[in-house]
Design a protein around this motif. Structure first.
Motif, PDB file in Angstrom:
ATOM      1  N   TRP A  80       0.903  -1.143   0.120  1.00  0.00           N
ATOM      2  CA  TRP A  80       0.190   0.042   0.028  1.00  0.00           C
ATOM      3  C   TRP A  80       0.793   1.312   0.120  1.00  0.00           C
ATOM      4  O   TRP A  80       0.751   2.270  -0.840  1.00  0.00           O
ATOM      5  N   PHE A  83       2.268   1.831  -3.159  1.00  0.00           N
ATOM      6  CA  PHE A  83       0.999   2.326  -4.273  1.00  0.00           C
ATOM      7  C   PHE A  83       0.656   3.823  -3.915  1.00  0.00           C
ATOM      8  O   PHE A  83       0.575   4.580  -5.103  1.00  0.00           O
ATOM      9  N   LEU A  84       0.390   4.011  -2.652  1.00  0.00           N
ATOM     10  CA  LEU A  84       0.008   5.503  -2.482  1.00  0.00           C
ATOM     11  C   LEU A  84       1.136   6.465  -2.683  1.00  0.00           C
ATOM     12  O   LEU A  84       0.725   7.594  -3.309  1.00  0.00           O
ATOM     13  N   ILE A  87       1.508   5.596  -7.432  1.00  0.00           N
ATOM     14  CA  ILE A  87       0.560   5.751  -8.194  1.00  0.00           C
ATOM     15  C   ILE A  87      -0.315   6.865  -7.812  1.00  0.00           C
ATOM     16  O   ILE A  87      -0.750   7.677  -8.451  1.00  0.00           O
ATOM     17  N   VAL A  88      -0.729   6.980  -6.273  1.00  0.00           N
ATOM     18  CA  VAL A  88      -1.728   8.049  -5.830  1.00  0.00           C
ATOM     19  C   VAL A  88      -0.738   9.457  -5.747  1.00  0.00           C
ATOM     20  O   VAL A  88      -1.447  10.516  -5.720  1.00  0.00           O
ATOM     21  N   GLY A  89       0.698   9.185  -5.679  1.00  0.00           N
ATOM     22  CA  GLY A  89       1.195  10.490  -5.246  1.00  0.00           C
ATOM     23  C   GLY A  89       1.077  11.242  -4.049  1.00  0.00           C
ATOM     24  O   GLY A  89       1.450  12.614  -3.786  1.00  0.00           O
ATOM     25  N   LEU A  90       0.959  10.230  -2.985  1.00  0.00           N
ATOM     26  CA  LEU A  90       0.979  10.889  -1.729  1.00  0.00           C
ATOM     27  C   LEU A  90       2.376  11.083  -1.117  1.00  0.00           C
ATOM     28  O   LEU A  90       3.205  10.173  -1.418  1.00  0.00           O
ATOM     29  N   LEU A 102      -5.288   1.119   5.902  1.00  0.00           N
ATOM     30  CA  LEU A 102      -5.754   0.332   4.494  1.00  0.00           C
ATOM     31  C   LEU A 102      -5.121  -1.095   4.771  1.00  0.00           C
ATOM     32  O   LEU A 102      -5.971  -2.086   4.471  1.00  0.00           O
ATOM     33  N   SER A 105      -7.813  -3.592   5.663  1.00  0.00           N
ATOM     34  CA  SER A 105      -9.133  -3.571   5.078  1.00  0.00           C
ATOM     35  C   SER A 105      -9.109  -4.346   3.523  1.00  0.00           C
ATOM     36  O   SER A 105      -9.812  -3.628   2.461  1.00  0.00           O
ATOM     37  N   SER A 106      -8.097  -4.768   3.299  1.00  0.00           N
ATOM     38  CA  SER A 106      -7.825  -5.092   1.950  1.00  0.00           C
ATOM     39  C   SER A 106      -7.732  -6.634   1.744  1.00  0.00           C
ATOM     40  O   SER A 106      -6.944  -7.439   2.329  1.00  0.00           O
ATOM     41  N   SER A 107      -8.414  -7.248   0.500  1.00  0.00           N
ATOM     42  CA  SER A 107      -8.430  -8.601   0.343  1.00  0.00           C
ATOM     43  C   SER A 107      -7.051  -8.786  -0.363  1.00  0.00           C
ATOM     44  O   SER A 107      -6.122  -8.158  -0.869  1.00  0.00           O
ATOM     45  N   LEU A 110      -6.885  -7.920  -4.129  1.00  0.00           N
ATOM     46  CA  LEU A 110      -6.467  -6.616  -4.190  1.00  0.00           C
ATOM     47  C   LEU A 110      -5.082  -6.428  -4.203  1.00  0.00           C
ATOM     48  O   LEU A 110      -4.396  -5.908  -4.771  1.00  0.00           O
ATOM     49  N   ARG A 113      -3.265  -7.954  -6.851  1.00  0.00           N
ATOM     50  CA  ARG A 113      -3.270  -7.070  -8.212  1.00  0.00           C
ATOM     51  C   ARG A 113      -2.562  -5.670  -8.191  1.00  0.00           C
ATOM     52  O   ARG A 113      -1.997  -5.328  -9.117  1.00  0.00           O
ATOM     53  N   ILE A 114      -2.411  -5.036  -7.029  1.00  0.00           N
ATOM     54  CA  ILE A 114      -1.673  -4.054  -6.747  1.00  0.00           C
ATOM     55  C   ILE A 114      -0.181  -4.308  -6.931  1.00  0.00           C
ATOM     56  O   ILE A 114       0.639  -3.307  -7.798  1.00  0.00           O
ATOM     57  N   MET A 117       0.624  -4.493 -10.652  1.00  0.00           N
ATOM     58  CA  MET A 117       0.624  -3.167 -11.191  1.00  0.00           C
ATOM     59  C   MET A 117       2.013  -2.651 -10.860  1.00  0.00           C
ATOM     60  O   MET A 117       2.556  -1.764 -11.761  1.00  0.00           O
TER      61      MET A 117
ATOM     62  N   PHE B  83     -12.357   3.582  -8.697  1.00  0.00           N
ATOM     63  CA  PHE B  83     -10.872   3.708  -8.661  1.00  0.00           C
ATOM     64  C   PHE B  83     -10.432   1.968  -8.792  1.00  0.00           C
ATOM     65  O   PHE B  83      -9.639   1.739  -9.754  1.00  0.00           O
ATOM     66  N   VAL B  88      -7.380   0.099 -10.945  1.00  0.00           N
ATOM     67  CA  VAL B  88      -6.793  -1.291 -10.384  1.00  0.00           C
ATOM     68  C   VAL B  88      -7.306  -2.397 -11.433  1.00  0.00           C
ATOM     69  O   VAL B  88      -6.525  -3.350 -11.378  1.00  0.00           O
ATOM     70  N   LEU B  90     -10.217  -4.197 -11.234  1.00  0.00           N
ATOM     71  CA  LEU B  90     -10.854  -5.084 -10.522  1.00  0.00           C
ATOM     72  C   LEU B  90     -12.343  -5.228 -11.082  1.00  0.00           C
ATOM     73  O   LEU B  90     -13.116  -4.287 -11.618  1.00  0.00           O
ATOM     74  N   GLU B  98     -14.968  -4.812  -1.536  1.00  0.00           N
ATOM     75  CA  GLU B  98     -13.733  -4.412  -1.288  1.00  0.00           C
ATOM     76  C   GLU B  98     -13.903  -2.818  -0.924  1.00  0.00           C
ATOM     77  O   GLU B  98     -13.255  -2.356   0.190  1.00  0.00           O
ATOM     78  N   ARG B 101     -15.077  -2.226   2.556  1.00  0.00           N
ATOM     79  CA  ARG B 101     -13.926  -2.128   3.847  1.00  0.00           C
ATOM     80  C   ARG B 101     -13.309  -0.883   3.811  1.00  0.00           C
ATOM     81  O   ARG B 101     -12.893  -0.359   4.887  1.00  0.00           O
ATOM     82  N   LEU B 102     -12.659  -0.621   2.604  1.00  0.00           N
ATOM     83  CA  LEU B 102     -11.782   0.446   2.408  1.00  0.00           C
ATOM     84  C   LEU B 102     -12.520   1.931   2.936  1.00  0.00           C
ATOM     85  O   LEU B 102     -11.916   2.807   3.256  1.00  0.00           O
ATOM     86  N   SER B 105     -11.366   3.390   6.148  1.00  0.00           N
ATOM     87  CA  SER B 105     -10.180   3.293   6.478  1.00  0.00           C
ATOM     88  C   SER B 105      -9.404   4.419   5.505  1.00  0.00           C
ATOM     89  O   SER B 105      -7.948   4.289   5.448  1.00  0.00           O
ATOM     90  N   LEU B 110      -6.803  11.374   0.967  1.00  0.00           N
ATOM     91  CA  LEU B 110      -6.813  10.233   0.024  1.00  0.00           C
ATOM     92  C   LEU B 110      -7.902  10.237  -0.841  1.00  0.00           C
ATOM     93  O   LEU B 110      -7.579  10.255  -2.082  1.00  0.00           O
ATOM     94  N   ARG B 113      -7.790  13.187  -3.188  1.00  0.00           N
ATOM     95  CA  ARG B 113      -6.407  12.739  -4.434  1.00  0.00           C
ATOM     96  C   ARG B 113      -7.068  11.739  -5.442  1.00  0.00           C
ATOM     97  O   ARG B 113      -6.835  11.868  -6.497  1.00  0.00           O
ATOM     98  N   MET B 117      -7.499  12.486  -9.661  1.00  0.00           N
ATOM     99  CA  MET B 117      -6.964  11.255 -10.482  1.00  0.00           C
ATOM    100  C   MET B 117      -8.111  10.748 -11.480  1.00  0.00           C
ATOM    101  O   MET B 117      -7.798  10.509 -12.858  1.00  0.00           O
TER     102      MET B 117
END
Lengths: 218, 218
Positions: A80, A83-84, A87-90, A102, A105-107, A110, A113-114, A117, B83, B88, B90, B98, B101-102, B105, B110, B113, B117
């Motif tokens: 994460w 990725f943040l 990809i997201v630019g944080l 996060l 809270s992620s399978s 997911l 897959r990330i 990527m 998103f 991603v 999915l 998904e 859950r997210l 959190s 975020l 942002r 995107m």
DNA sequence: ATTAAAATTTAAGTATCCTTAAATTTATAT
DNA sequence: ATATAAATTTAAGGATACTTAAATTTTAAT
């Protein structure tokens, strides 16, 4: 997926074990910012769930089961973070807290897959290794704590500790990133501070700050 | 950020209010898959926190405060859905769980942002509108339930209900997506099923399935 | 209008994870 | 070796969000 609290205990214990730090009630309580009594309570539960080895007053150890589970959480967290960041630019100092929420809270789908990527990265934005799906960990390059680097020596920043946002934010502001070349110009015994060169700037940083930065020497 | 449970209650109540459905203990219990007694308990808490208007045995309503908060959660959910679907990759039937859950959190920063995107989308992958930061909601195009469309009429899929993954997965498999043209070829009174044309295929679908699909007629 | 069914609430209890205060054990200093 | 400090555990209790069972209220049917 278990509950968030269990996941937080396990990943803290995992990170302590990775850093070769003895895992005790006290340090877990500090890391998680809860009372020692609460930790003792929870250690009993984790133990009865077969996730840790626990005997009163003794050091704590993850079992195979606990370690595998912890690796999944740490893996989620660090994937994460990249990725943040990428990809997201944080910014550097924001990704940790966000990823910390996060990660619970992620399978697995997911995360996989990330990971794909991101082209299967091995290290997160702070230089920490990302456990693979089988729990194996990319080998860290040997590194030296910046506070131990001698005057005149130089190297590249390979890892920084990620637990304090003010610290990370400060690093960003002085232009210190992973991969940056740092030369130690001077060291003051008076206050343990260091004079370092980054790019074309010379900056004085405290010994404490330096001790959270790791360098690939030469 | 409050706790997850509160957020789940509020967003369910919000979605019911948006659908003009009277909000009662029973329906919340069904949506959240918990006992009616638990719902009554929680409604008292939400009420004492000023998030809903609640009187024993009466219908429930969000207060301004509750509605604003709920809109934030629904906004987070739907932005995550796009998103996950667009960036991603999915599939349609995975994004809801998904995102569910997210949505609890993620910081506002975020979400903002990600929204940027995605270039400020107005509708999620199921056609549901995304509340703006000020709580305002993009206007839905007028739509007709597919089960009400007459023989010979046609239109484009504009929205589908998102609460059942098996349903969504089936839609994917028959090639039914938002924007697809559908023509009603025949309707059987016998079992309320419909014969529809999608692309160059003709398919028979049940009345129940059709009632979860909404069409922009003509 | 009365009755049966459905919905809702109340009551009592549980699991989880935290708290503070007191008691116990271990570690450290001399 | 022993006193003192530090760490850890135990004990008692609290908040949250559930459960089932019983009681109450509302709704719907005739």
């Amino acid at each position: 997926m278990k509950n968030i609290s269990t996941e937080n205990y396990l990943s803290e214990i995992y990170k302590l074990e990775q850093s070769k730090i003895k895992v005790k009630t006290n340090i877990i309580a500090k890391k998680l910012d809860i009372s020692n009594a609460a930790v003792t309570d929870m250690l009993k539960k984790l133990s009865s769930n077969g996730l840790i080895l626990y005997e009163r007053y003794k050091n704590i150890q993850l079992t195979k089961k606990g370690k595998d589970y912890a690796a999944v959480i740490v893996r989620r967290h660090r994937i994460w973070e990249i990725f943040l960041n990428q990809i997201v630019g944080l910014p550097w100092d924001k990704v940790h807290d966000e990823a910390h929420r996060l990660e619970h809270s992620s399978s697995d789908e997911l995360i996989d897959r990330i990971e794909e990527m991101l082209n299967y990265p091995e290290f997160d934005p702070h230089g920490d290794p990302i456990p693979a799906k089988d729990g194996s960990i990319p080998k860290l390059k040997e590194s030296t704590n910046l506070s131990k680097v001698k005057i005149g020596e130089w190297g590249k920043v390979i890892r920084v500790n990620d637990y304090d946002n003010e610290f990370l934010n400060y690093l960003s502001r002085i232009g210190l990133k992973l991969g940056k070349k740092i030369t130690v110009k001077d060291k003051l015994n008076f206050d343990n501070s260091l004079l370092i060169k980054i790019g074309d700037k010379q900056i004085n940083i405290s010994g404490k700050l330096a001790s959270n930065i790791f360098i690939d020497l030469n």
